[in-house]
Scaffold this active site. Sequence first.
Site, short mmCIF file in Angstrom:
data_model
loop_
_atom_site.label_atom_id
_atom_site.label_comp_id
_atom_site.label_asym_id
_atom_site.label_seq_id
_atom_site.Cartn_x
_atom_site.Cartn_y
_atom_site.Cartn_z
N GLU A 61 -16.41 -53.18 -16.18
CA GLU A 61 -15.94 -54.38 -15.50
C GLU A 61 -16.23 -54.37 -14.00
OE1 GLU A 61 -14.41 -54.04 -19.32
OE2 GLU A 61 -13.83 -52.63 -17.74
N VAL A 84 -16.55 -41.77 -15.10
CA VAL A 84 -16.77 -41.72 -16.54
C VAL A 84 -17.02 -40.25 -16.89
CG1 VAL A 84 -18.13 -42.61 -18.48
CG2 VAL A 84 -17.87 -43.99 -16.41
N ILE A 85 -16.16 -39.71 -17.74
CA ILE A 85 -16.29 -38.31 -18.17
C ILE A 85 -16.75 -38.30 -19.62
CG2 ILE A 85 -15.08 -36.12 -18.51
CD1 ILE A 85 -13.08 -37.03 -16.33
N GLU A 88 -16.51 -37.38 -26.82
CA GLU A 88 -17.10 -36.94 -28.08
C GLU A 88 -18.02 -37.97 -28.72
OE1 GLU A 88 -13.80 -35.88 -30.53
OE2 GLU A 88 -13.18 -34.24 -29.23
N THR A 89 -18.11 -39.16 -28.12
CA THR A 89 -18.92 -40.22 -28.72
C THR A 89 -20.00 -40.70 -27.75
OG1 THR A 89 -17.58 -42.06 -27.89
CG2 THR A 89 -16.86 -41.02 -29.96
N HIS A 91 -20.17 -43.52 -26.48
CA HIS A 91 -19.62 -44.54 -25.57
C HIS A 91 -19.92 -44.18 -24.11
CE1 HIS A 91 -17.07 -47.82 -24.30
NE2 HIS A 91 -16.32 -47.00 -23.60
#
Length: 183
Positions: A61, A84-85, A88-89, A91
């Site tokens: 955003e 952003v860390i 597991e995906t 994303h």
Amino acid sequence: MAEAEAHHILPRPEFDKPLKLLIVVAPYYRDIADELIAGAKAEIEAAGGTWELVEVPGALEVPIAIRIAYRQSNFDGFVALGCVIRGETTHYDTVCNDSSRALTLLGLDGACIGNGILTVETRAQAEVRAEAQGQNKGGHAAAAAMHLIALSRRFGLEEKRIGFKPLRDEIQLAGEAEGPTRA
């Protein structure tokens, strides 16, 4: 943890006219966001600038909020902050790539943006990079925005008129014609 490699930092730009920046932050990791904000505020104030702060839900955003402000406000530049860390995906990859790409596209459209959205593997990496008294990536993002503002002011024209040259500066509406009237 390895020490950060030394790198060159440009001197802070100087401004003859005041500047106003919008800091847009995604405070998903509040403590990290607070450090990024502190660094950005200090850098802007050290250059004699002013700032406003808005928060958005996440890194995706951030560019949307900047786009809204760029089109509808009078800010000279923008500081994009967040973290952003990797999880597991996939994303993580989507958020990193799409937020970065959107900020770049806004920059290519003329917005002066410093990107301080951290994209890291671990929380420890984020903490080191965010610390205002350490690597100060928030301050670096603010400095980047201010360097772009300085370039924009250096190369920009006072008023860009594209297309036909108007006959006069004021706008004349139909039905309000000056001169002889016809009966």
